[in-house]
Write an enzyme that holds these catalytic residues in place. Structure first.
Site, mmCIF file in Angstrom:
data_model
loop_
_atom_site.group_PDB
_atom_site.id
_atom_site.type_symbol
_atom_site.label_atom_id
_atom_site.label_comp_id
_atom_site.label_asym_id
_atom_site.label_seq_id
_atom_site.Cartn_x
_atom_site.Cartn_y
_atom_site.Cartn_z
ATOM 1 C CE LYS A 16 -4.481 1.111 0.348
ATOM 2 N NZ LYS A 16 -5.518 0.535 -0.545
ATOM 3 C CB THR A 63 -3.393 -3.045 -0.295
ATOM 4 O OG1 THR A 63 -4.639 -2.772 -0.936
ATOM 5 C CG2 THR A 63 -2.568 -3.981 -1.166
ATOM 6 C CG ASP A 64 -8.970 -1.420 3.411
ATOM 7 O OD1 ASP A 64 -8.972 -0.208 3.083
ATOM 8 O OD2 ASP A 64 -9.648 -1.873 4.354
ATOM 9 C CG PHE A 165 32.940 23.896 -13.965
ATOM 10 C CD1 PHE A 165 33.420 22.803 -13.258
ATOM 11 C CD2 PHE A 165 32.398 23.678 -15.223
ATOM 12 C CE1 PHE A 165 33.352 21.515 -13.784
ATOM 13 C CE2 PHE A 165 32.334 22.408 -15.758
ATOM 14 C CZ PHE A 165 32.798 21.325 -15.036
ATOM 15 N NE ARG A 182 30.194 27.128 -10.639
ATOM 16 C CZ ARG A 182 29.990 25.904 -11.128
ATOM 17 N NH1 ARG A 182 29.436 25.751 -12.336
ATOM 18 N NH2 ARG A 182 30.333 24.842 -10.428
ATOM 19 C CB VAL A 230 28.478 20.342 -8.381
ATOM 20 C CG1 VAL A 230 27.427 19.633 -7.525
ATOM 21 C CG2 VAL A 230 27.947 21.692 -8.846
ATOM 22 C CD GLN A 231 31.188 17.177 -10.953
ATOM 23 O OE1 GLN A 231 31.290 18.373 -10.667
ATOM 24 N NE2 GLN A 231 30.739 16.755 -12.132
ATOM 25 C CG ASN A 257 25.510 23.274 -11.368
ATOM 26 O OD1 ASN A 257 25.162 24.198 -10.633
ATOM 27 N ND2 ASN A 257 26.552 23.349 -12.165
ATOM 28 C CG HIS A 259 22.822 25.655 -14.855
ATOM 29 N ND1 HIS A 259 24.073 25.285 -14.414
ATOM 30 C CD2 HIS A 259 22.349 24.589 -15.566
ATOM 31 C CE1 HIS A 259 24.338 24.063 -14.834
ATOM 32 N NE2 HIS A 259 23.309 23.614 -15.529
#
Length: 301
Positions: A16, A63-64, A165, A182, A230-231, A257, A259
């Protein structure tokens, strides 16, 4: 679970999804209220192959019933507990009560309700919606083996400088200029594997991990910290969590990232807007997609 049926490999599970429940605890000693809102998903691996091939539903947990179990167990929890401990409680119930169920997987996303402060004082029963969601996934096998993953999603962070970068591969399709100045913005999704602990400690670990991630992203309040990519920032953030919390065996981070594009507007006659690290076009599509995991040598991711 896998079975061989009529010359085929057959795997199945049922459950569920998106069961929403809110639970309020009222502290009678000081009138403070505590509340959580959870979105619960349950998946059971069970021996109910006959329902697929013989029209026999006698081994199925409806599932109920799973949905109703969420509300019943929330009612039984008279003391405040974490999403992790509630997930463990649910998963353990399904594996112990139903002989057909071999493994239960419970996922919970906690909505970020935060206590309101009025004139600097915490409100007894007022809450506002925050930003980052708390997530957990628990897997419990009938043998008692338990796996716990916690995390956060929607942690939006941005810094207006100290990011660049440079030195990336250039070919005839490369138009991106190199830069040491940046905006760096992302929405962090993090998940980490940890040892099941007492409810209060699990709750504190969430905030501790979030703080370690954010502090590493931003750096000290005055000078900040430079991000060459970012890495690189992702790796430092993951390492900070593992260094701070020895009982966390692994962490996975997803950091798109997002931008902020420099705005330059010009015509043949004159420059209308000249970019000087000040006016940007915020975009989230398309965005860079960066993700990685970091684990200790003894960890099984």
């Amino acid at each position: 679970m896998a079975n061989q049926l009529e010359g085929f490999n057959f795997e199945q599970r049922h459950g569920k999804a998106r069961v929403r429940v809110a639970r309020v605890w009222r502290n009678r000693s000081d009138d403070n209220h505590f509340m959580v809102e959870w979105n619960v998903s349950i998946s059971l691996l069970s021996d109910c192959v006959n329902s697929y091939v013989r029209d026999d539903n006698s081994d199925i947990v409806a599932t109920d019933t799973m949905k109703n179990t969420v509300y019943a167990k929330a009612k039984e929890c008279s003391e405040q507990l974490s999403a992790e401990n509630f997930a463990i409680l649910l998963a353990s119930h399904f594996t112990s009560v139903y002989k057909q169920v071999t493994t239960a997987i419970v996922k919970i996303v906690e909505k970020p309700w935060e206590r309101v402060h009025i004139d600097g004082q915490p409100h007894e029963h007022g809450f506002k919606l925050g930003c980052e969601k708390h997530t957990t996934e628990v897997t419990v096998q009938k043998s008692g083996v338990l796996k716990l993953t916690s995390g956060i999603e929607g942690l939006s962070v941005l810094k207006t400088t100290k990011s660049g970068f440079e030195g990336f591969i250039r070919d005839r399709y490369t138009a991106l200029p190199e830069t040491r100045e940046r905006i760096l913005a992302t929405e962090v999704t993090a998940s980490w594997r940890q040892h099941p602990r007492e409810s209060t400690l699990l709750h504190r670990a969430i905030f501790g991990c979030e703080k370690a991630l954010a502090n590493t992203f931003f750096g000290p309040p005055k000078e900040g910290v430079y991000s060459p990519s970012v890495q690189s920032t992702l790796f430092q953030m993951a390492k900070a969590v593992l260094n701070r919390f020895p009982d966390i065996s692994s962490i996975q981070l997803k950091m798109p990232n997002l931008h902020f594009l420099p705005v330059n507007i010009s015509s043949k006659e004159n420059t209308i807007v000249k970019f000087d690290d000040d006016v940007y076009l915020p975009t989230d599509e398309p965005h860079g997609s960066i993700e990685a995991s970091l684990s200790r040598f003894w960890s099984k991711m």
